[in-house]
Design a protein around this motif. Structure first.
Motif: not given
Length: 151
Positions: A132-137, A105-109, A111-118
């Motif tokens: 919402a998905y990141k908050a759930l994680l 879950m930390k790895d996915e978070l 990755l999502l942060d990196d994609l979001d920053n990009f």
């Protein structure tokens, strides 16, 4: 040789199916794991008992035990006065399993942060569903870690 433990056939079959799916185990490895669940007194089960009770070849049992040991699902011990190895459910595995889940879950978070920053470099859009998905994680990571601390 006789069975050293008593099992309930229905519960055994349910456990074989469940743990085979959850741990992605081949059928014999799942049967060995399910059989060990019934060793409530932690006496340990020998290799020979698995061969006899599960009506499997020695090489198949050996391969399955090796898989379970390398996956940390089971552990083995030798008693002082015997050459036989006794196998047990790894009681620490529940903790290991959830630590792996938290790490995924930390790895996915990340990755999502990196994609979001990009994405923010290209576009100023705000994605409510991703947030919402990141908050759930995040909440699940915290909950699982709190529970792990109690184990």
């Amino acid at each position: 040789m006789h069975k050293s433990i008593e099992i309930d056939e229905k519960i055994f079959q349910d456990a074989v199916k469940f743990y085979g799916t959850v741990f992605n185990l081949p059928p014999l490895a799942s049967k060995i794991y399910a059989y060990l669940l019934f060793d409530y007194e932690k006496m340990g089960i020998t290799f020979d008992e698995f061969v006899e009770v599960l009506s499997a070849s020695k090489s198949s049992v050996s391969t399955s035990i090796s898989l379970l040991l390398s996956s940390q699902l089971i552990v083995d011990h030798n008693k002082m006065d015997e050459r036989k190895r006794y196998f047990f459910i790894n009681d620490e595995y529940k903790k290991i399993r959830f630590e792996k889940i938290v790490q995924k879950m930390k790895d996915e978070l990340k990755l999502l942060d990196d994609l979001d920053n990009f994405k923010k470099v290209k576009d100023d859009g705000y994605d409510e569903k991703i947030e919402a998905y990141k908050a759930l994680l995040d909440k699940n990571i915290i909950n699982i870690q709190e529970s792990l601390n109690k184990l």
